[in-house]
Write an enzyme that holds these catalytic residues in place. Sequence first.
Site, short mmCIF file in Angstrom:
data_model
loop_
_atom_site.label_atom_id
_atom_site.label_comp_id
_atom_site.label_asym_id
_atom_site.label_seq_id
_atom_site.Cartn_x
_atom_site.Cartn_y
_atom_site.Cartn_z
N ASP A 12 0.08 -0.63 1.58
CA ASP A 12 1.20 -1.57 1.70
C ASP A 12 0.78 -2.98 2.10
OD1 ASP A 12 2.98 0.58 1.14
OD2 ASP A 12 2.66 1.23 3.20
N LYS A 15 -0.90 -5.15 -2.46
CA LYS A 15 -1.78 -5.02 -3.64
C LYS A 15 -1.02 -5.24 -4.93
CE LYS A 15 -2.84 -0.82 -2.65
NZ LYS A 15 -2.29 -0.74 -1.29
N ASN A 37 2.65 8.85 -4.69
CA ASN A 37 2.74 8.53 -3.26
C ASN A 37 2.73 7.02 -3.05
OD1 ASN A 37 0.08 8.51 -4.20
ND2 ASN A 37 -0.80 9.32 -2.32
N GLY A 39 3.59 3.01 -3.55
CA GLY A 39 4.77 2.21 -3.85
C GLY A 39 4.34 0.77 -3.91
N HIS A 40 4.32 0.19 -5.11
CA HIS A 40 3.89 -1.20 -5.26
C HIS A 40 5.09 -2.06 -5.61
CE1 HIS A 40 -0.49 0.25 -6.17
NE2 HIS A 40 -0.14 0.38 -4.90
N GLN A 198 -2.95 3.09 -2.04
CA GLN A 198 -3.12 3.33 -0.60
C GLN A 198 -4.06 2.26 -0.01
OE1 GLN A 198 -3.40 6.43 -2.73
NE2 GLN A 198 -1.22 6.23 -2.52
N GLY A 282 11.12 5.24 2.04
CA GLY A 282 12.12 4.50 2.82
C GLY A 282 11.86 4.53 4.32
N ARG A 285 7.98 1.42 8.60
CA ARG A 285 6.54 1.45 8.83
C ARG A 285 6.23 1.12 10.28
NH1 ARG A 285 5.91 -2.15 3.58
NH2 ARG A 285 6.07 -0.52 2.02
P1 IMP Z 1 0.06 11.81 0.91
O1 IMP Z 1 -0.72 10.80 0.14
O2 IMP Z 1 1.48 11.95 0.41
O3 IMP Z 1 -0.65 13.09 1.04
O4 IMP Z 1 0.22 11.23 2.40
C1 IMP Z 1 -0.88 11.17 3.29
C2 IMP Z 1 -0.75 9.96 4.21
O5 IMP Z 1 -0.96 8.77 3.47
C3 IMP Z 1 0.63 9.82 4.86
O6 IMP Z 1 0.43 9.26 6.15
C4 IMP Z 1 1.32 8.80 3.98
O7 IMP Z 1 2.32 8.10 4.67
C5 IMP Z 1 0.16 7.90 3.61
N1 IMP Z 1 0.34 7.23 2.30
C6 IMP Z 1 0.20 7.79 1.07
N2 IMP Z 1 0.40 6.86 0.13
C7 IMP Z 1 0.66 5.70 0.75
C8 IMP Z 1 0.90 4.37 0.30
O8 IMP Z 1 0.92 4.07 -0.90
N3 IMP Z 1 1.12 3.43 1.26
C9 IMP Z 1 1.07 3.73 2.59
N4 IMP Z 1 0.82 4.96 3.06
C10 IMP Z 1 0.61 5.93 2.15
MG MG Z 2 3.14 0.62 -0.81
#
Ligand code: IMP
Ligand code: MG
Length: 409
Positions: A12, A15, A37, A39-40, A198, A282, A285
Amino acid sequence: MKVVVIGAQWGDEGKGKIVDYLAEDAKYVVRYAGGPNAGHTIVVDGKQYALHQVPSGILYKDKSVFLGAGMVIDPEALFNELQMLKDNGIDWEGRVFISDRAHIILPRYREMDKKRDAERKRPIGTTGRGIGIAYAEKAHRDGIRLADLDWAQKMAEFDGEDKAYLDKYRDRLISMRVDLTAKMHEYKDENILFEGAQGAMLDIDSGTYPYVSSGASCAAGAATGCGIGPHDLDKILGVFKAYETRVGNGPMPTEFNDSDAAESELCRTVRETGREYGVTTGRARRCGYLDLVALRYACRVNSLDSLVLTHLDIYDPMEQIEACVAYDIGGKIVTDFPAGVEDMENAKPVLKKFKGWKTSLKNIREYDKLPKEARDYVEFIEDYCETKVGIISVGYERDETFIRTGVWK
Ligand code: IMP
Ligand code: MG
């Protein structure tokens, strides 16, 4: 030329906006890790787009985008996202391709992911999108790749809902499937942008394990995740915010302390003005001071050529700014990011104070026009991390950005 953009914190960092901004001069954009997972968020002409799997370059009508081998693809979510783009007038057909080596997420993985996290003694707080299950299946050697969709023997092993699901998306996925290594070779003289997902601190190997995601969000992931070799990566940029955020559980040494009145107020301001709510889940953070110990580690472990600083404008109203320059772990002063979970959890930030600039940065497009206090903050970061800040973002819009050092040369 091949340029990689990674997140240098816990995701977050902005990027999506930076990839979208740099994509103007790239012909192709390749996403190399994670899945739905991510979110851009990208804002163009006041319109906001939230992308989860499709690379951020898609908003330019003349770019082709690729979903790399390092990704885990949720076909249902992907086609919903593509439909959303079409509904917004973005014609994607013929310019979205998926690596034949990318893995597929089955719908039941989502429930398995949520159940597993709920049963953990120390839950990670996953996004519940089935990401960890898909990567675990891959590591078990039981995953399903796009290449396997016409492997009759393997496909015959699926029945019931799995079979129905794979049958539903099979032809569409096959029509978008490519040999990414061959494509990357074919386009070797073009500008290609590699988009990480990520962030460095959520990388399976170099992140805050076990509180990480399960893909390679490090810079090296661009090579393995796109079917090219490490020598082919010409430049690596790491995006970071002027402060720190993290979603989900796990250590965050500089997190604002809610029981301290001043920090709790600071947290509220940063969260509201920085719109610090997850694009995918949602969730609010977690927010904190910029962590230079973690950022310098991210620079080192990812060979960052330069940094991209975003959300600098969020600090516009502040009288004073603080950033973490060391950890105090049980009385020991540490400046190398530790691997031990207890060390990370016990780390107390040693903060350095900076004078605030107390003016709006929104319309600034040149480094030299930044107030001296803002330049002092930037230059301290550069000295500490031994890495230049090449791009600065001062707002959400594509054009609220300026470059100090050219990228595509
Ligand atoms: P997972 O990727 O759903 O397995 O989540 C593992 C950890 O990575 C959790 O703490 C999520 O909140 C975090 N996470 C996964 N994808 C993102 C992202 O794109 N931005 C921020 N945190 C992420
Ligand atoms: Mg994001």
